[in-house]
Design an enzyme around this catalytic site. Structure first.
Site, short mmCIF file in Angstrom:
data_model
loop_
_atom_site.label_atom_id
_atom_site.label_comp_id
_atom_site.label_asym_id
_atom_site.label_seq_id
_atom_site.Cartn_x
_atom_site.Cartn_y
_atom_site.Cartn_z
N CYS A 334 0.88 -1.18 0.00
CA CYS A 334 0.00 0.00 0.00
C CYS A 334 0.92 1.22 0.00
O CYS A 334 1.12 1.87 1.02
CB CYS A 334 -0.88 0.01 1.25
SG CYS A 334 -1.70 -1.56 1.57
N ALA A 335 1.46 1.55 -1.14
CA ALA A 335 2.64 2.43 -1.15
C ALA A 335 2.32 3.93 -1.23
O ALA A 335 3.14 4.75 -0.86
CB ALA A 335 3.55 2.05 -2.30
N GLY A 336 1.14 4.28 -1.76
CA GLY A 336 0.88 5.70 -2.04
C GLY A 336 0.77 6.52 -0.76
O GLY A 336 0.28 6.01 0.24
N PRO A 337 1.27 7.75 -0.75
CA PRO A 337 1.94 8.47 -1.83
C PRO A 337 3.44 8.20 -1.95
O PRO A 337 4.11 8.81 -2.75
CB PRO A 337 1.70 9.94 -1.44
CG PRO A 337 1.63 9.91 0.06
CD PRO A 337 1.03 8.60 0.44
N GLY A 338 3.97 7.28 -1.15
CA GLY A 338 5.36 6.86 -1.42
C GLY A 338 6.39 7.26 -0.39
O GLY A 338 7.58 7.11 -0.64
N GLY A 339 5.95 7.76 0.75
CA GLY A 339 6.91 8.18 1.78
C GLY A 339 7.81 7.03 2.21
O GLY A 339 9.05 7.11 2.08
N GLU A 359 0.22 0.26 -5.58
CA GLU A 359 -0.78 1.25 -5.18
C GLU A 359 -1.94 1.21 -6.20
O GLU A 359 -1.70 1.27 -7.40
CB GLU A 359 -0.13 2.66 -5.14
CG GLU A 359 -1.08 3.81 -5.03
CD GLU A 359 -1.93 3.81 -3.76
OE1 GLU A 359 -1.42 3.53 -2.65
OE2 GLU A 359 -3.15 4.07 -3.89
N ASP A 386 -4.91 -3.46 -7.14
CA ASP A 386 -5.47 -3.76 -5.82
C ASP A 386 -4.54 -4.75 -5.11
O ASP A 386 -4.23 -5.82 -5.66
CB ASP A 386 -6.87 -4.36 -6.02
CG ASP A 386 -7.63 -4.42 -4.70
OD1 ASP A 386 -7.00 -4.70 -3.66
OD2 ASP A 386 -8.84 -4.18 -4.72
N CYS A 465 -1.36 4.01 10.80
CA CYS A 465 -1.19 5.32 11.42
C CYS A 465 -2.44 5.55 12.28
O CYS A 465 -3.18 6.52 12.08
CB CYS A 465 -1.02 6.40 10.37
SG CYS A 465 -0.37 7.88 11.14
C1 LIG Z 1 -1.61 4.65 4.87
S1 LIG Z 1 -1.52 4.89 3.16
C2 LIG Z 1 0.10 4.33 2.81
C3 LIG Z 1 1.14 5.38 3.10
C4 LIG Z 1 2.47 5.06 2.46
N1 LIG Z 1 2.99 3.77 2.87
C5 LIG Z 1 3.52 6.13 2.74
O1 LIG Z 1 4.35 5.95 3.63
O2 LIG Z 1 3.47 7.15 2.05
C6 LIG Z 1 -2.50 3.60 2.53
C7 LIG Z 1 -2.48 3.47 1.02
O3 LIG Z 1 -3.21 2.28 0.71
C8 LIG Z 1 -3.85 2.48 -0.51
N2 LIG Z 1 -4.90 1.46 -0.69
C9 LIG Z 1 -6.24 1.60 -0.54
N3 LIG Z 1 -6.85 0.46 -0.88
C10 LIG Z 1 -5.89 -0.41 -1.24
C11 LIG Z 1 -5.90 -1.73 -1.73
N4 LIG Z 1 -7.03 -2.40 -1.91
N5 LIG Z 1 -4.72 -2.30 -2.05
C12 LIG Z 1 -3.55 -1.65 -1.86
N6 LIG Z 1 -3.48 -0.38 -1.41
C13 LIG Z 1 -4.64 0.21 -1.10
C14 LIG Z 1 -4.35 3.90 -0.42
O4 LIG Z 1 -4.64 4.42 -1.71
C15 LIG Z 1 -3.19 4.60 0.27
O5 LIG Z 1 -2.34 5.15 -0.69
#
Ligand SMILES: C[S@@+](CC[C@H](N)C(=O)[O-])C[C@H]1O[C@@H](n2cnc3c(N)ncnc32)[C@H](O)[C@@H]1O
Length: 550
Positions: A334-339, A359, A386, A465
């Site tokens: 679940c990488a977005g936004p990539g931090g 993502e 997904d 978080c």
């Molecule tokens: C908590 S954020 C991740 C923050 C990221 N690791 C960082 O450090 O920037 C959760 C991420 O999970 C993504 N997400 C939502 N549904 C998901 C799915 N079914 N599979 C994978 N990622 C998913 C969201 O779009 C979001 O970008």
């Protein structure tokens, strides 16, 4: 708006809106009032509060206008304040001081919205949802200047009224003037006591603490439960207060993205983090002026995120004492936004491992690509999809059949974000307890999908978080029940291994946990707290899929 009237009789305001503590000698620097340059002939300026309403200025103070636009975007468009504010500051060309004032005003009014709404409701004679939304937003800004900032009360009222006249109209200006005068008759503490009495709130109850610390009571309950499990029952008020303080800026150097940039930042006034190597704290204002920030090689990142990303990259399994990860396959599901992905990719590049950053959202996947751009491209790939179906990806299926799967997987799951309330001022009022049902199912499915593509001997890191136990310890316990092939490691060890001595000491220094013994889930997982660690309230669990011989 002409139908909106302030509440009459018995309401505060008889003294004309003066506060006990008057800071009128201060100017914008400390109080938020625009610098008063005197009359055109150099004479002393006329006191605005003495002017007749018709003679009052109708031009909005630019910093207050910026804060107003942010509140409007949040309440009208469901916008995020932290994304809206920088653009509004740029558009208004605010200098550093005014930008600071606008930030404190917008963030403070949004954070304490529930508390200010309760006070405003006591000053008007109808439900708040009967007020025009822009008028309510302006009242919230006025309330924060009067009750949460050291703004001169006369300036707070007259500048807010000027803003309303300029942006909404003269009629609402009169209404806002009258309401703010009533509101300014008491200080915050007196208002709290009065409202608690009126609502018959038990001192120290979730509702009482929620009102005083501006948190919905369901969030207070969730934090109380998480703190109790973490052995910190006595720290609830400290934890709530920490959500209302702005976080300090932490910087992360991206190793392998070029020359290390931290030295330049340190020379420009940043201080080395006392928790973690490769990180710094910056209290010097505009972070964009530090060398490497504009190029993306030095980034702003919560110290908790950095700490956990380094722990994920730096831990090695009990099966091997060899910390060499050359040739390993890593996945950030679940990488977005990539931090975290950026730091993981940089560490992967250093150690000849390769990261897949997954993502599902196209926009956020693009942000991940941008975040990873400064890092050697053979160290990472971005996958758009997904995470729950990652095992069906032909390349991943191939990896599972040839290598067993990924060696390290980070599931930084979508969650309520209750651990980052200090960064997202509107979030606490937007989230609903009902959100948990959907999120916890998604977390469960993502964990299962990750476990399916984890190589024997591989490590699975689960991060949120949020300190909400339904998203943290309960998820881990459920996963261990569903997947007896996984073993819970002590995440403290993984974090300690990458900490500075002070960081390690801080991790060790927690009070004894109340529930369970040494082997219980909560004692082997890490819950970070803003009031203890200075990080977001992140949760970190580390699981191992033992090799068959184990
Ligand atoms: C908590 S954020 C991740 C923050 C990221 N690791 C960082 O450090 O920037 C959760 C991420 O999970 C993504 N997400 C939502 N549904 C998901 C799915 N079914 N599979 C994978 N990622 C998913 C969201 O779009 C979001 O970008």
């Amino acid at each position: 708006m002409s139908g909106q009237r302030p509440r009459r009789g018995g309401t505060p305001g008889a003294d004309g809106g003066r506060r006990r503590e008057d800071h009128r000698e201060d100017r914008r620097d400390a109080t938020g009032r625009q610098r008063n340059r005197g009359g055109p002939d150099g004479s002393r300026p006329r006191s605005r509060s003495a002017q007749a309403p018709s003679g009052r200025r109708r031009k909005a103070d630019p910093a207050r206008l910026v804060a107003f636009r942010v509140l409007r975007a949040v309440s009208r468009d469901d916008a995020y304040a932290n994304l809206t504010l920088p653009g509004e500051i740029r558009r208004a060309r605010l200098d550093r001081r005014d930008a600071g004032f606008a930030t404190e005003l917008a963030y403070g009014a949004l954070r304490a919205q529930g508390t200010y709404d309760a006070i405003i409701a006591a000053c008007v004679d109808r439900p708040l949802d009967a007020l025009d939304a822009p008028v309510l937003d302006a009242l919230r800004l006025g309330a924060h200047q009067l009750l949460g900032m050291r703004v001169d009360p006369h300036a707070a009222v007259s500048e807010t009224v000027a803003l309303v006249r300029a942006e909404i109209g003269a009629g609402p200006g009169g209404f806002v003037n009258a309401v703010l005068r009533r509101l300014s008759a008491e200080d915050r503490e007196t208002w709290m006591t009065r409202l608690a009495e009126e609502k018959s709130l038990e001192p120290g109850s979730d509702e009482d603490l929620g009102l005083r610390h501006a948190h919905p009571s369901w969030v207070v309950r969730a934090m109380k439960q998480a703190l109790r499990l973490d052995g910190r029952s006595g720290e609830l008020e400290a934890a709530l207060a920490a959500d209302n303080a702005a976080p300090v800026v932490h910087l992360v150097d991206l190793p392998a993205a070029g020359e290390p940039r931290l030295a330049g930042a340190l020379a420009a006034g940043a201080e080395p983090s006392d928790l973690l190597e490769g990180a710094a704290v910056f209290r010097g204002g505009d972070v964009g002026r530090l060398p490497g920030v504009r190029e993306g090689e030095l980034r702003v990142q919560d110290i908790g995120s950095q700490w956990i990303a380094r722990a994920v990259a730096g831990s090695f399994t009990p099966e091997t004492v060899d910390p060499d990860v050359a040739g390993e396959h890593w996945l950030d599901l679940c990488a977005g936004p990539g931090g975290k992905a950026a730091l993981l990719a940089a560490l992967a590049a250093e150690q000849d491992a390769a990261l897949v950053a997954n993502e599902p959202s196209a926009h956020r996947a693009e942000l991940v690509r941008q975040a990873l751009a400064p890092i050697r491209t053979d160290a990472w790939t971005v996958r758009e999809g997904d995470g729950r179906t990652i095992g069906e990806d032909p390349a991943v299926a191939d990896l599972v059949s040839t290598h067993g799967g990924f060696d390290r997987i980070l599931v930084d799951a979508p969650c309520t974000g209750l651990g980052a309330l200090r960064r997202r001022p509107e979030a606490r009022w937007r989230r609903r307890p009902a959100d948990l049902a959907e999120l916890t199912v998604l977390q469960e499915e993502l964990l299962d999908a990750a476990a399916d593509v984890l190589a024997p001997g591989g490590l699975l890191a689960y991060v949120t978080c949020s300190p909400h136990v339904a998203e943290t310890v309960v998820q881990v316990e459920d996963l261990l029940r569903r997947r007896p092939d996984l073993r819970l490691l002590d995440a403290h060890d993984a974090m300690t291994a990458v900490s500075s001595p002070q960081g390690a000491e801080l991790l060790r220094s927690g009070p004894p946990r109340e529930a369970g013994g040494e082997t219980s889930t909560n004692s082997r997982t890490v819950q970070l707290w803003p009031h203890v660690h200075g990080t977001d309230a992140m949760f970190f669990a580390l699981l191992l899929r033992p090799t068959q011989s184990d």
